[in-house]
Design an enzyme around this catalytic site. Sequence first.
Site, PDB file in Angstrom:
ATOM      1  CE  LYS A   1       2.317  73.594  22.546  1.00 48.26           C
ATOM      2  NZ  LYS A   1       3.746  73.242  22.355  1.00 48.26           N
TER       3      LYS A   1
ATOM      4  CB  SER B   1       5.361  76.726  22.506  1.00 49.98           C
ATOM      5  OG  SER B   1       5.412  75.361  22.106  1.00 49.98           O
TER       6      SER B   1
ATOM      7  CB  SER C   1       7.797  73.492  23.201  1.00 47.96           C
ATOM      8  OG  SER C   1       8.184  74.638  22.484  1.00 47.96           O
TER       9      SER C   1
END
Lengths: 64, 465
Positions: B82, B160, B184
């Site tokens: 990420k 996210s 997330s």
Amino acid sequence: MSEERVDGEIERRLAGLRERFPERFTQPQWQEIREDLEQLAKAAATLRRRPLGNADEPDFIFVP
Amino acid sequence: MATREFAYLSIRELGQLLRSGETTPTELVEYCIDRLETVGRRLNAVVTVTRERALREARLAEAELASGLDRGPLHGIPYGAKDLIAAAGYPTTWGAEPLREQRFDFDATVVAKLRDAGAVLVAKLGTVELAGGMGYEQPNASLTGPGLNPWNLEAWSGGSSSGPGSAVGAGAVPFALGSETWGSILTPSSYCGVSGLRPTYGRVSRYGAMVLSWTLDKIGPMCRSADDCGLVLEAIAGPDRNDPSTLPTPFRYQPEREPAHGFRIGVLEESLETAQPEVRANFETALEVLSEFARLEPVTLPDFPFNETARIILSAEAASAFEDMLDSGIFMGLTAPEDRTGGYAGLAIPAVDYLRAMRIRRQARSALGALLERYDAIVHPATAVVASPLSMRFDDYAGKGRRLPLGSAGNLAGLPAISVPNGFGERGLPTGLQFVGAAGSENRLLAVARAYQERTDWHLRRPPL
């Protein structure tokens, strides 16, 4: 905290942010921030309804 | 050479191919880069392909394996991170347009640990800007655009950790690192049909990753199976002097020491009325499977204002972590209009409100710990709904009840959780099953999830790409 006092608290916080960021936002954006403040005030009011004792510590420990 | 099909193989399967000489780390890396540049880009899952580093690390892994140096199950396996996790020299954008050129000259601890385990970083993957900490309310909230779902390109990937969810779900990387403050990892794992593990708070160092909330942030693996999550967790876990929250003991993934049946699982049924009918039906079917190897008992969560407590703590810590940036006005360049204003209210939270939330948190953590002493896991749907359409705001699709209480409770208490696929809902989108365990119980939690996946094949399904 009564509804009137919550409203007053939100206005005081909003005024503080307006003073800190006088040129930053449009009126619709200030309205969004006001709604965020309302949500946080409601959450805090919910938390205040939960009784806590004098010795109830927060969930972190200071390590010298 | 991208003519062979590696897309949906597990880490163990890829490791066998590497050690039998049927493929090489370089071939795997080239395959993943090709798939990231095509399928991954189409899904808005990719920020940066780290081609030079990947080929360098792959050649090194190749030479080491050829010489008999075997660093373990991740040696030569490509992965993505990420894009709020630093990789030396490459952009680390935090998903935010104003930070498009931000770079760090060091690897985050998790990236360094995976490098030491022989894994090969092939991409920085998409994230909702600032991990969603400014309160985004719809999918278009990242410099790479809305994360698209590999199962339905008109649906969101979840956030996210949107890029990790999409990229693993699409078979563009065998595994990825995501992060969770409040939902997330589990949400995009559920939405994209992958297995995602949120470790115990402190299990994995966050050093070198963007801070949203010091007391809530966790980094964890998103993979094709629970077993793969265990392999990755062992590599990234452990104490780190650069992150004072880390637990003092290392983590060893020990599936051979765990039972395969005889578990005691608490079934949380509250809030199910807010779930979509297909989510409820898949949950009921999953309970039938669980009953083959576990004793199921109904449970209720202790009575605490979990969502409100998490809201206050997250908002206050995020406002503090980002205060300089909020002051600077740099967030006025964020993609989602609501994110340009979303962090400011947190600046006005009184200290006593934050402290009250932290005092209630201690009680809640204690009560949840007592509940989980009696169970190997609590099971619940990972999300109440499947992924929303790209065109809709989250609340318009899912309603205000979209945040299930187990999400805020588990994150507040720092509890580990895993989401595994358990079927499909409307528009052909995956649903997820969530297991939450006691702090430090990842091995047991993974054993429960493995037992479920040994009896089902939802995690082996492939999206129609």
